[in-house]
Design a protein around this motif. Structure first.
Motif, short mmCIF file in Angstrom:
data_model
loop_
_atom_site.label_atom_id
_atom_site.label_comp_id
_atom_site.label_asym_id
_atom_site.label_seq_id
_atom_site.Cartn_x
_atom_site.Cartn_y
_atom_site.Cartn_z
N GLY A 225 -9.22 -59.74 32.92
CA GLY A 225 -8.42 -59.42 31.75
C GLY A 225 -8.13 -60.64 30.91
O GLY A 225 -7.11 -60.72 30.26
N GLY A 226 -9.03 -61.63 30.94
CA GLY A 226 -8.82 -62.84 30.16
C GLY A 226 -8.95 -62.56 28.69
O GLY A 226 -9.59 -61.61 28.27
N ASP A 227 -8.36 -63.40 27.88
CA ASP A 227 -8.38 -63.12 26.45
C ASP A 227 -9.63 -63.70 25.80
O ASP A 227 -10.46 -64.33 26.44
N GLU B 59 -12.87 -66.91 26.35
CA GLU B 59 -14.29 -66.62 26.33
C GLU B 59 -15.01 -67.55 25.39
O GLU B 59 -16.04 -68.12 25.72
#
Lengths: 93, 419
Positions: free
Chosen positions: B115-117, B121
């Protein structure tokens, strides 16, 4: 139903020439993509909705090689048929 | 943005786009929707070239659990409509995120929270390309920093050197003072005991080296020791008085025994202090300590300095080489690296010739000691440099490639020094 069949069917119903139908279909598609890329929702009564949805990034594993891949986040166009169509499909055997 | 477009609005948009009347647009859209609904409802595949494919797919039976009752039930197989947009539409919709690519993760990478933003990325994506340029950009800056470091280091060295110089001066002063005193005493002795002139040089030889030590140790010792020292000195001064009296009486035997006594007492005192100092060397690191202790402490601190210097250079080098082999490098260099001291007449080249068998490899000694050597042509005498093990830089005196590499590095260093 292929594209050609659809065009000919519309041609019959609207009683207009093929080019007209083609361009109208094209423009309809363009409106859908333009509007959906602005995160708008297009609701068509009796058919369903076109909308863009954000998908989170995820890790998927290739089952044959076992390699793990990071699938990046993306926005996809989804079409949700309305309940009438859905239930009619469901009941169909 | 995020607004809902209903059928009337869609008709407006359509009419505007197609440059036709609203009636035509509405007619077309109604017919289109009717056909689509019919076709889709029948479970047929509908393909619109410019939009995508609507297709109904069969979903197999699957087991499920009723969330409220907890009963397991089976969802029977059914048809489901799927819509697959064509590539142009897909790309147009995904345009804001089009910069991302699928990346193969290395096996050892930990599974991060998926669930990284988005920002994470982007940095991840950008990192492989950017790192190189960053390194290249950062290199000159790092070197500059190194230079300043060297300067400060050399300043520190100078300061330390001056400090030791001061200590040396102190020592010599004290030595001079004590020698003056002893000389005076000796003169007295000579005046008073003129008969014993042949004996006195011998006594001088014995007493003179002993007395400075005594003096030094008495000065440097802490309070609890000072009492003992004072007592001893009083004793010795008493002995001297006795000697004087005896000399004045010109009792040969008395003088002899007195001097012998004094020398033995002095020797004993010196011995005891020497033992004390050697045993409790660590407990006397005071600022006002004697030069002897200060010298040994200085030696110790210099060793510590060299160790820290070693670690510094190792860290710098290992950062450049590989983060994984840091530990190995440290172990290797700590185990195998030697130190050497710059003396007058000893240069980096002569050191290189002695340690590696060729003078061209001085550049590696310089590289290893960059933080303490600011100018390789002007190194202060007494600088302790670390001699890196030959394996670290691939040093081999018989290999011309290795020598040429060292020579090119030497040219670079000279060019840097000129700037």
């Amino acid at each position: 139903m292929e594209h050609k069949e659809l065009v000919s069917e519309l041609q019959q119903r609207l009683r207009c020439d093929k080019e007209m139908v083609e361009s109208m279909l094209e423009n309809f598609s363009r409106i859908v993509t333009e509007r959906c890329s602005q995160m708008d929702v297009i609701v068509v009564q009796g058919l369903g909705t076109f909308e863009a949805r954000k998908k989170m990034e995820r890790i998927s594993v290739n089952p044959t090689t076992g390699k793990r891949m990071l699938i990046p986040p993306k926005i996809v166009l989804v079409f949700k048929p309305n309940n009438a169509i859905k239930s009619r499909l469901k009941d169909k055997k | 943005m995020n607004q809902k477009i209903n059928f009337p609005e869609l008709i407006d948009l359509m009419a505007h786009k197609q440059q036709c009347s609203k009636r035509d647009a509405e007619r077309f859209l109604r017919e289109l929707m009717a056909i689509m609904t019919d076709v889709i409802s029948e479970g047929e595949t509908l393909k619109i070239n410019s939009l995508g494919t609507f297709k109904s797919v069969w979903v197999e039976d699957r087991a499920s659990v009723n969330v409220q009752t907890g009963e397991s039930n089976i969802i029977p197989g059914h048809y489901k409509l799927t819509f697959t947009p064509v590539k142009q539409v897909r790309d147009a919709i995904n345009e804001p995120f089009s910069c991302f690519m699928v990346e193969v993760l290395p096996d050892e990478a930990p599974i991060l929270n998926t669930g990284g933003d988005v920002v994470n990325e982007t940095t991840d994506d950008a990192s492989p390309a950017d790192v190189d340029t960053l390194q290249e950009d950062a290199m000159p800056v790092v070197q500059d920093e190194k230079v300043t470091d060297e300067n400060t280091h050399s300043m520190g060295d100078n300061a330390r050197g001056s400090a030791t110089h001061e200590r040396d001066e102190k020592v010599t002063d004290e030595n001079a003072a004590t020698s003056d005193v002893t000389g005076h005493d000796d003169n007295k002795i000579v005046e008073e005991g003129g008969v014993l002139q042949p004996l006195i040089p011998q006594i001088d030889d014995e007493t003179e080296p002993a007395q400075p030590h005594l003096k030094l140790e008495e000065d440097g010792n802490e309070d609890d020791n000072a009492n003992d020292g004072d007592g001893d000195s009083e004793e010795s001064s008493d002995e001297v008085n006795e000697q004087k009296k005896k000399i004045s009486r010109t009792y040969r035997h008395g003088l002899l025994t007195g001097i012998v006594l004094a020398t033995t007492v002095c020797a004993l005192v010196v011995l005891s202090f020497y033992l004390y100092l050697t045993r409790y060397n660590e407990h006397v690191p005071d600022d006002g300590s004697i030069a002897l202790v200060a010298d040994t402490v200085d030696v110790v601190s210099e060793q510590v300095d060299t160790i820290t210097m070693k670690q510094d250079t190792i860290q710098v080098d290992s950062i450049n080489v590989q983060p994984q082999s840091v530990a190995e490098d440290i172990v290797a260099t700590v185990q195998t690296s030697q130190t050497d001291t710059i003396r007058s007449g000893v240069f980096l080249t002569s050191m290189s010739l002695r340690h590696y068998g060729h003078k061209a490899f001085w550049v590696y000694i310089y590289e290893e000691n960059k933080n303490i050597i600011s100018n390789p042509d002007l190194i202060p005498v007494g600088t302790v440099v670390v001699i890196p093990p030959p394996e670290k830089y691939g040093i081999s005196p018989s290999d011309t490639v290795s020598i040429n590499k060292a020579l090119t590095i030497a040219d670079e260093i000279k060019a840097q020094q000129k700037r």
